[in-house]
Write a protein that holds these residues in place. Structure first.
Motif, mmCIF file in Angstrom:
data_model
loop_
_atom_site.group_PDB
_atom_site.id
_atom_site.type_symbol
_atom_site.label_atom_id
_atom_site.label_comp_id
_atom_site.label_asym_id
_atom_site.label_seq_id
_atom_site.Cartn_x
_atom_site.Cartn_y
_atom_site.Cartn_z
ATOM 1 N N PHE A 126 36.526 35.109 17.914
ATOM 2 C CA PHE A 126 36.336 35.962 19.092
ATOM 3 C C PHE A 126 37.511 36.918 19.206
ATOM 4 C CE2 PHE A 126 38.860 32.478 20.762
ATOM 5 C CZ PHE A 126 39.740 33.080 21.657
ATOM 6 N N THR A 127 37.324 37.957 19.999
ATOM 7 C CA THR A 127 38.388 38.943 20.249
ATOM 8 C C THR A 127 38.560 39.124 21.752
ATOM 9 O OG1 THR A 127 36.843 40.813 20.170
ATOM 10 C CG2 THR A 127 37.921 40.178 18.101
ATOM 11 N N ILE A 128 39.756 39.515 22.122
ATOM 12 C CA ILE A 128 40.050 39.933 23.495
ATOM 13 C C ILE A 128 40.464 41.391 23.418
ATOM 14 C CG2 ILE A 128 41.431 39.573 25.568
ATOM 15 C CD1 ILE A 128 41.925 36.716 24.680
ATOM 16 N N GLY A 129 39.633 42.267 23.932
ATOM 17 C CA GLY A 129 39.943 43.696 23.928
ATOM 18 C C GLY A 129 40.613 44.081 25.233
ATOM 19 N N VAL A 130 41.927 44.251 25.218
ATOM 20 C CA VAL A 130 42.678 44.588 26.432
ATOM 21 C C VAL A 130 42.438 46.059 26.760
ATOM 22 C CG1 VAL A 130 44.928 44.621 27.538
ATOM 23 C CG2 VAL A 130 44.419 42.891 25.790
ATOM 24 N N PRO A 131 41.894 46.384 27.919
ATOM 25 C CA PRO A 131 41.620 47.781 28.258
ATOM 26 C C PRO A 131 42.902 48.617 28.321
ATOM 27 C CG PRO A 131 40.452 46.288 29.725
ATOM 28 C CD PRO A 131 41.418 45.452 28.954
ATOM 29 N N GLU A 132 42.773 49.895 28.112
ATOM 30 C CA GLU A 132 43.918 50.803 28.154
ATOM 31 C C GLU A 132 44.609 50.785 29.519
ATOM 32 O OE1 GLU A 132 45.457 52.458 25.958
ATOM 33 O OE2 GLU A 132 44.119 52.431 24.216
ATOM 34 N N GLY A 133 43.832 50.648 30.570
ATOM 35 C CA GLY A 133 44.427 50.680 31.909
ATOM 36 C C GLY A 133 44.699 49.314 32.504
ATOM 37 N N ALA A 134 44.758 48.270 31.676
ATOM 38 C CA ALA A 134 44.975 46.912 32.198
ATOM 39 C C ALA A 134 46.329 46.803 32.881
ATOM 40 C CB ALA A 134 44.881 45.906 31.055
ATOM 41 N N ILE A 135 46.349 46.091 33.992
ATOM 42 C CA ILE A 135 47.585 45.889 34.749
ATOM 43 C C ILE A 135 48.481 44.916 33.991
ATOM 44 C CG2 ILE A 135 48.530 45.003 36.916
ATOM 45 C CD1 ILE A 135 45.918 45.811 38.247
ATOM 46 N N PRO A 136 49.767 45.223 33.844
ATOM 47 C CA PRO A 136 50.675 44.287 33.172
ATOM 48 C C PRO A 136 50.752 42.954 33.915
ATOM 49 C CG PRO A 136 51.687 46.458 33.387
ATOM 50 C CD PRO A 136 50.439 46.472 34.227
ATOM 51 N N GLY A 137 51.103 41.915 33.165
ATOM 52 C CA GLY A 137 51.267 40.598 33.771
ATOM 53 C C GLY A 137 50.239 39.608 33.287
ATOM 54 N N ASP A 138 50.103 38.515 34.022
ATOM 55 C CA ASP A 138 49.234 37.406 33.629
ATOM 56 C C ASP A 138 47.788 37.654 34.035
ATOM 57 O OD1 ASP A 138 51.378 36.045 32.560
ATOM 58 O OD2 ASP A 138 51.800 34.942 34.403
ATOM 59 N N HIS A 139 46.884 37.333 33.122
ATOM 60 C CA HIS A 139 45.444 37.446 33.349
ATOM 61 C C HIS A 139 44.793 36.144 32.871
ATOM 62 C CE1 HIS A 139 45.274 41.900 34.185
ATOM 63 N NE2 HIS A 139 46.454 41.803 33.568
#
Length: 321
Positions: A126-139
């Motif tokens: 599987f992959t996790i595609g982090v969006p360009e505008g994702a907020i920094p920090g824990d998700h």
């Protein structure tokens, strides 16, 4: 998928592992083989991973593999999905959102439906595609597998690169029903494990002093939880100022309080009733005495047995007329 890069980060992962072993509300915790099928991080040379840890900048695509283990005698079909973590359970417990909007929606599986033969393990990339505008920090999120009449999950601890802030507030402090209730709000972008200290001072000095202790809650970024602190030995009659101090890692700190009045209403009601009876008896006695005096009844001022009435006496002076 990138792994832990430093010893400090490794210690952080180990500290979070204990919470994972408790399982996730709404789904069964990851099971061992003799209890049925299980979903776990693929070993990949890192045996014993209790959950996935990933870290990447906005725009990154992170890769890993999840394993579904079927120790049973029959084939198994499971469906995989991503989920967001939440604090929606009673007392702030770790839970999963019904519809993902964050990490859960960024997870893409090579296969969503997996058929696992008997006594076999299926590895699913599987992959996790982090969006360009994702907020920094824990998700924080999870991978959920459903099949065979139940569900199981394994956590995904994702950190998006960028500035981090640890901040919290304590709000809505109240004392009622033998408990101190309060809200904790994570105002930062990191997962917090808060510590709570409680102090209360009455009219005659300190009535409560509890040293800081770690609360059994993982406070996720942007979440609010309502917690309750038992107070069984509270004073029966006092005016008290209650103060809560909450701290967490990286300098997160806040204080809040409230005033409480403790009055033994049951005892006061009994005392008030006694005073009313005494006042009523005194009034009846005064009225009775007044009535007796006016009617000339025995015992009254005008009747037999009462005080003597004034008489006029003639003084003999010896004069003869």
């Amino acid at each position: 998928m990138t792994s832990v890069q430093s010893a400090a980060r490794g210690l952080c992962v180990l500290a979070l592992a204990a919470a994972v072993l408790l399982g996730l509300p709404g789904v069964a915790p990851t099971a061992v083989a003799d209890e049925g099928w299980s979903v776990v991080p693929s070993a990949g040379g890192r045996d014993g991973r209790p959950y996935f840890y990933a870290e990447g900048e906005p725009g990154a695509v992170l890769q890993d593999t999840v394993s579904v283990i079927n120790p049973g005698e029959e084939p198994l079909t499971v469906r995989l999905r991503g989920a967001d973590a939440d604090n929606s359970q009673e007392g702030g417990g770790f839970a999963l959102r019904a519809k993902p909007r964050d990490t859960g929606s960024w997870i893409t599986f090579a296969e969503k439906t997996v058929k696992v033969p008997a006594r076999t393990r299926a590895d699913v990339p599987f992959t996790i595609g982090v969006p360009e505008g994702a907020i920094p920090g824990d998700h924080p999120g999870a991978i959920v597998a459903s099949g065979g009449g139940r569900s199981a999950a394994v956590r995904v601890q994702l950190r998006v690169g960028g500035p981090t802030l640890s901040a919290l507030t304590v709000e809505d402090v109240a004392v009622r029903d033998g408990r101190i209730s309060y809200d904790l709000v994570n105002r930062g972008n990191t997962v917090l494990t808060p510590k709570l200290a409680v102090r209360a001072d009455g009219l005659f000095g300190e009535v409560l002093d509890r040293a800081p202790r770690t609360l059994p809650v993982e406070l996720l970024p942007g979440r609010r939880v309502t917690l309750r602190e038992p107070w069984h030995d509270r004073p029966a009659f006092d005016s008290v100022d209650v103060r809560l101090t909450v701290t967490a890692a990286d300098g997160a700190h806040d204080e809040a309080g409230t005033a409480a009045r403790f009055v033994p209403w049951g005892a006061l009601a009994g005392l008030a009733g006694g005073l009313v009876l005494c006042a009523g008896g005194a009034g009846w006695y005064v009225r009775r005495r007044k009535h007796t005096a006016e009617s000339g009844e025995p015992g009254g001022p005008g009747g037999p047995g009462g005080p003597e009435q004034p008489r006029t006496e003639v003084e003999l002076t010896g004069a003869v007329t």
